[in-house]
Design an enzyme around this catalytic site. Structure first.
Site, short mmCIF file in Angstrom:
data_model
loop_
_atom_site.label_atom_id
_atom_site.label_comp_id
_atom_site.label_asym_id
_atom_site.label_seq_id
_atom_site.Cartn_x
_atom_site.Cartn_y
_atom_site.Cartn_z
N GLY A 71 0.83 -1.20 0.00
CA GLY A 71 0.00 0.00 0.00
C GLY A 71 0.86 1.25 0.00
CB CYS A 98 5.21 -4.02 0.12
SG CYS A 98 5.91 -2.38 -0.18
CE1 TYR A 99 1.20 0.89 5.84
CE2 TYR A 99 -0.35 -0.94 5.91
CZ TYR A 99 0.08 0.29 6.39
OH TYR A 99 -0.60 0.90 7.41
CG HIS A 181 5.34 -5.56 -4.63
ND1 HIS A 181 4.06 -5.40 -4.15
CD2 HIS A 181 6.02 -4.46 -4.23
CE1 HIS A 181 3.96 -4.24 -3.51
NE2 HIS A 181 5.14 -3.65 -3.55
CD GLU A 183 2.39 -8.33 -5.36
OE1 GLU A 183 2.05 -7.19 -5.00
OE2 GLU A 183 3.21 -9.02 -4.74
CB SER A 236 -18.50 -2.48 -25.45
OG SER A 236 -17.67 -3.61 -25.25
N GLY A 237 -19.26 -4.72 -27.86
CA GLY A 237 -18.63 -5.40 -28.99
C GLY A 237 -17.34 -6.09 -28.61
N GLY A 238 -16.86 -5.85 -27.38
CA GLY A 238 -15.61 -6.43 -26.94
C GLY A 238 -15.79 -7.75 -26.21
CG ASP A 240 -13.71 -7.07 -21.08
OD1 ASP A 240 -13.02 -8.09 -21.22
OD2 ASP A 240 -13.24 -5.92 -21.10
CB SER A 241 -19.83 -6.19 -22.90
OG SER A 241 -19.45 -6.11 -24.26
CE LYS A 382 -9.71 -7.35 -22.21
NZ LYS A 382 -10.97 -6.75 -22.67
#
Length: 526
Positions: A71, A98-99, A181, A183, A236-238, A240-241, A382
């Site tokens: 953070g 980290c934090y 990190h 990750e 949207s055509g992509g 995800d949607s 994604k």
């Protein structure tokens, strides 16, 4: 921006508890979701919770392990995020990052100080006792911190030191902690550390997969959306949607999911007609709405990127409301294909991370809509969404498409948006993408597009002087959209694309290629 409640997981349907997974407490790092993502890649269920989630709520989930994220705060700042480390450690083994390492040290009696020299970017850790057997005694890591653990808590020992002679890792009773990190992809053997923590210290069993994610999401949708509720889904055509629409249709039924695909005038060449036809072929209950005039009118005269994004978001809402009225149905829910990178760039849903830019589909809903928001992909990246799409048998033509921003070409026309500029960028983009496909490069690239710059330069075309626009090409590789690198085209390819664009697209006399990674830049220019 949205209120905290609008960002709550309960609004998206992604809050079903699965015992035996991992809880990641978010202290505001923009990398926090990567921790959960890496665990899912290792087939361990994981979920993100706010740093101030009540201990009893965490105990109810019965996690196998708890991870305290990084953070931007210092543990010494007034109001810095805190958690009851002792109580958490009674529930499950802890990993501090980290934090998170600094907080563990301070809360358990150690000493944390400002570093004499801050450590950002690549560094090296020398281990006295590596956490995992595959880790070499000298390991390259990625750091981003200003405070360091000067004295470990009682019963702890430092097992790794950085090149700057700062504590880089410590071990204690049922606790591991690292200052770097693990990750991020920039840390060598970072996944090995997470895997060792999960499998050895926490004795967890890897049972999570894309198939189980689909089942989990479907269960969440059915529990969240009432048995007779209807959903309005914005397309949207992509990728995800499209995946959201297919997921909702599978979880509910086509008659309860009404999809709306809007022609906002900001799509790529022939995209509206082609995608609408494809949606109908895969069985979605979809209506096409031509709203080009409304969007271009709302964008008239706007140059600042945030103003354009907000104007587009408002018109989208208006169009969806009108579509619902036209259909004569009452919809209790609005579905969107929001992903985690959209959220973390727009607003931190759990911590104090920094806003990079707003996204038209992030920020809640106007009260006048009288609808609730369902965003089942909100915690995913994604490539995870593409895996879900494959589980749902969506065609590769949909799943393999490059990401396309919600505001469309409006944020690829630098400055104001006009029909002339849109015509130029549509033609240029079509040439660029076609060339990528011809060269067999399209599937090797995460995202490729053109940006029309708000500058003109002198050129010579047809033995005459021209004073026309500059077009930038952008192509990047990435795993998740959080970081990206520019694609190293061969010069012959760039020469060919530049020649095609300057010869075939009226209004462009100069083409440049963007060689900026993310960070420091973002993938899109606006």
């Amino acid at each position: 921006m949205a209120t905290g409640s609008q960002h709550d997981q309960s609004k998206s349907g992604w809050n079903q508890t699965i015992e035996g997974g991992f809880v990641v407490l978010d202290f505001g790092s923009q990398l926090t979701q990567l921790i959960a993502r890496r665990l899912r890649e290792l087939n361990y269920y994981s979920e993100l919770l706010p740093f101030n989630t009540p201990v009893e709520e965490i105990r109810r989930r019965k996690p196998k392990g708890i991870i305290l994220s990084g953070g931007p705060s210092s543990v010494h700042e007034d109001g810095s995020p805190k958690a009851d480390v002792r109580a958490l450690n009674e529930i499950a083994p802890l990993l501090g990052i980290c934090y998170g390492m600094q907080l563990i040290a301070q809360e358990l009696g150690g000493k944390v100080e400002a570093a004499s020299s801050r450590e950002y970017g690549h560094n090296y850790v020398s281990w006295s006792e590596p956490f995992a057997p595959r880790i070499p005694l000298s390991q390259r890591v990625w750091m981003s911190h200003g405070d360091v653990v000067r004295v470990p808590p009682p019963g702890f020992k430092i097992v790794g030191m950085s090149d700057s002679k700062h504590a880089a890792a410590m071990r204690g009773p049922r606790v591991w902690a690292v200052q770097f990190h693990p990750e991020v992809a920039h840390t060598d053997h970072g996944t090995d550390i997470l895997k060792e923590f999960a499998s050895v210290m926490c004795e967890a069993t890897p049972t999570w997969s894309s198939h189980s994610i689909v089942e989990h999401l479907i269960q969440g949708i059915r529990e969240r959306v009432g048995p007779t509720d209807k959903v309005l889904c914005g397309l949207s055509g992509g990728v995800d949607s499209s995946v959201v629409a297919a997921l909702l249709t599978k979880a509910l039924e086509p008659s309860r999911v009404h999809c709306v695909f809007v022609n906002n005038g900001l799509l790529r060449k022939n995209e509206y007609e082609d995608v609408l036809r494809q949606y109908r072929l895969i069985g979605l209950n979809v209506t096409g709405v031509d709203a080009e005039e409304e969007f271009l009118s709302a964008l008239a005269g706007l140059e600042e990127p945030e103003a354009k994004r907000k104007a587009i978001g408002k018109v989208f809402i208006d169009v969806f409301m009108e579509a619902a009225k036209t259909k004569g149905e009452h919809y209790e829910w609005l579905a969107q294909g929001t992903l985690y990178p959209d959220v973390i760039e727009s607003v931190s849903p759990r911590g104090a991370s920094v806003t990079i830019k707003s996204h038209h589909n992030v920020g809640g809903l106007p009260e006048k809509m009288n609808m609730r928001l369902v965003e089942p992909l909100r915690e995913l990246f994604k490539d995870e969404v593409r895996q879900i799409g494959r589980e749902l048998d969506l065609p590769q033509d949909i799943l393999g498409r490059h990401p396309f921003p919600g505001p469309g070409l409006a944020i690829r026309c630098m400055g104001d948006v006009t029909r002339e500029k849109l015509s130029i960028i549509k033609e240029a983009d079509h040439i660029f993408i076609s060339a990528l496909r011809e060269a067999g490069l399209y599937d090797k690239i995460w995202q490729a597009f053109c940006v029309l710059l708000p500058v003109r330069t002198v050129g010579v075309q047809g033995d005459a002087r021209t004073y026309d626009r500059v077009l930038a090409l952008r192509a990047v590789t990435s795993l998740d959209g959080m970081t990206a690198d520019w694609y190293p085209f061969e010069f012959a390819f760039l020469r060919e694309v530049s020649n095609r664009i300057t010869n075939q697209v009226k209004g462009v006399n100069r083409v440049v290629y963007d060689v900026t990674s993310k960070p420091p830049g973002t993938i899109e220019w606006e």
